[in-house]
Design an enzyme around this catalytic site. Structure first.
Site, PDB file in Angstrom:
ATOM      1  N   THR A 193      -2.976   1.955   6.262  1.00 47.86           N
ATOM      2  CA  THR A 193      -2.717   2.540   4.951  1.00 47.86           C
ATOM      3  C   THR A 193      -3.727   2.073   3.918  1.00 47.86           C
ATOM      4  OG1 THR A 193      -0.371   2.541   5.542  1.00 47.86           O
ATOM      5  CG2 THR A 193      -0.911   3.010   3.253  1.00 47.86           C
TER       6      THR A 193
ATOM      7  N   ARG B 168       0.819  -1.214   0.000  1.00 43.78           N
ATOM      8  CA  ARG B 168       0.000   0.000   0.000  1.00 43.78           C
ATOM      9  C   ARG B 168       0.854   1.265   0.000  1.00 43.78           C
ATOM     10  NH1 ARG B 168      -0.422  -4.748   1.512  1.00 43.78           N
ATOM     11  NH2 ARG B 168      -0.122  -4.268   3.698  1.00 43.78           N
TER      12      ARG B 168
ATOM     13  N   CYS C  75      -5.601  -2.818   8.426  1.00 41.86           N
ATOM     14  CA  CYS C  75      -4.408  -2.119   7.929  1.00 41.86           C
ATOM     15  C   CYS C  75      -4.774  -0.654   7.785  1.00 41.86           C
ATOM     16  CB  CYS C  75      -3.972  -2.694   6.578  1.00 41.86           C
ATOM     17  SG  CYS C  75      -2.687  -1.724   5.746  1.00 41.86           S
TER      18      CYS C  75
ATOM     19  N   CYS D 260      -0.375   2.409  12.656  1.00 44.82           N
ATOM     20  CA  CYS D 260       0.021   1.324  11.751  1.00 44.82           C
ATOM     21  C   CYS D 260      -0.164   0.044  12.535  1.00 44.82           C
ATOM     22  CB  CYS D 260       1.475   1.478  11.303  1.00 44.82           C
ATOM     23  SG  CYS D 260       2.114   0.037  10.404  1.00 44.82           S
TER      24      CYS D 260
ATOM     25  N   LYS E 160       7.496  -6.290  10.418  1.00 47.78           N
ATOM     26  CA  LYS E 160       7.020  -7.117   9.303  1.00 47.78           C
ATOM     27  C   LYS E 160       7.972  -8.279   9.030  1.00 47.78           C
ATOM     28  CE  LYS E 160       4.445  -3.548   6.730  1.00 47.78           C
ATOM     29  NZ  LYS E 160       3.152  -4.247   6.605  1.00 47.78           N
TER      30      LYS E 160
ATOM     31  N   THR F 133       2.858   4.846   8.833  1.00 46.53           N
ATOM     32  CA  THR F 133       3.696   4.803   7.643  1.00 46.53           C
ATOM     33  C   THR F 133       3.748   6.178   6.995  1.00 46.53           C
ATOM     34  OG1 THR F 133       1.893   4.257   6.125  1.00 46.53           O
ATOM     35  CG2 THR F 133       3.019   2.409   7.220  1.00 46.53           C
TER      36      THR F 133
END
Length: 224
Positions: free
Chosen positions: A73, A37, A71, A191, A161, A115
């Site tokens: 984003t 994204r 999520c 996030c 991640k 982000t």
């Protein structure tokens, strides 16, 4: 995938259940091959919209009555997904800001960790959220500097991640402390990787876990 599991765990935590049968039913489409994204927002990668629409159709076909996105984003494409799915959806920013006011009161000064795509897009800072009386909730936002984003926030998110939990925690805690020193009276974790590693007690200020806020609203919606 880790953020999805975190969301599901928090849904269970917020469910007042005494037996298995008391829990709310959840259909999950966790397809990690959706294009990135953040890269898409920067114009450096493919749009995730088509893949997310396919996931939405899969959930609708499976019998979903409502939908959320674990999520932050990805909420840049929230309106397109809601229109295509034609289902009730809860916006993660609405949930997070509502929880912030509940924790720290009206007119909060909120630090935001997210982000670079979430920050640059204005997903949080431009979102109009209203209280129960229909009045707009006024928020003063404090954002990381460009250096903090490049050296702390984005590397910290990418570390989580990649499963490098300790590294992610150290970097993101440093970023959170920078916002605290500039006057934030609460920190919004915008996030879904960040709540996995950050602890409010360690930072010494309230944390607004957007994932947890979304989970709580999801349970309330489902049970009503």
């Amino acid at each position: 995938p880790l953020a999805t599991v975190d969301f599901m765990s928090k849904v269970i935590d917020h469910t007042p259940a005494k037996h298995d049968q008391d829990h709310i039913p959840i259909l999950v489409s966790s397809i990690p091959q959706v294009p990135d994204r953040t890269l898409a927002f920067r114009g450096e990668g493919d749009s995730p919209l088509e893949a997310m629409l396919e996931n939405a159709k899969r959930l609708v076909s499976a019998g979903a009555d409502g939908m959320v996105i674990a999520c932050n984003t990805a909420h840049l494409w929230f309106d397109d997904i809601q229109k295509a799915a034609n289902l009730p959806m809860i916006h993660i920013v609405d949930a997070a800001i509502g929880k912030a006011v509940e924790k720290v009161g009206a007119n909060p000064v909120l630090g935001l960790l997210a982000t670079d795509a979430t920050l640059a897009s204005g997903l949080y800072i431009n979102r109009v959220v209203k209280d129960q009386n229909g009045d707009r909730i006024q928020v003063r936002w404090l954002l990381p500097t460009a250096t903090e984003m490049n050296e702390l926030v984005m590397p910290g998110i990418l570390a989580v991640k990649a499963g490098k939990i300790n590294e992610g925690e150290e970097l993101l805690a440093r970023a959170g402390n920078c916002l605290k020193q500039r006057g934030a009276n609460a920190l919004v974790l915008g996030c879904t990787e960040i709540p996995i590693v950050l602890d409010g007690d360690a930072l010494g200020l309230p944390l607004i876990d957007a994932t947890d806020a979304l989970a709580e609203k999801s349970v309330s919606w489902s049970m009503s």
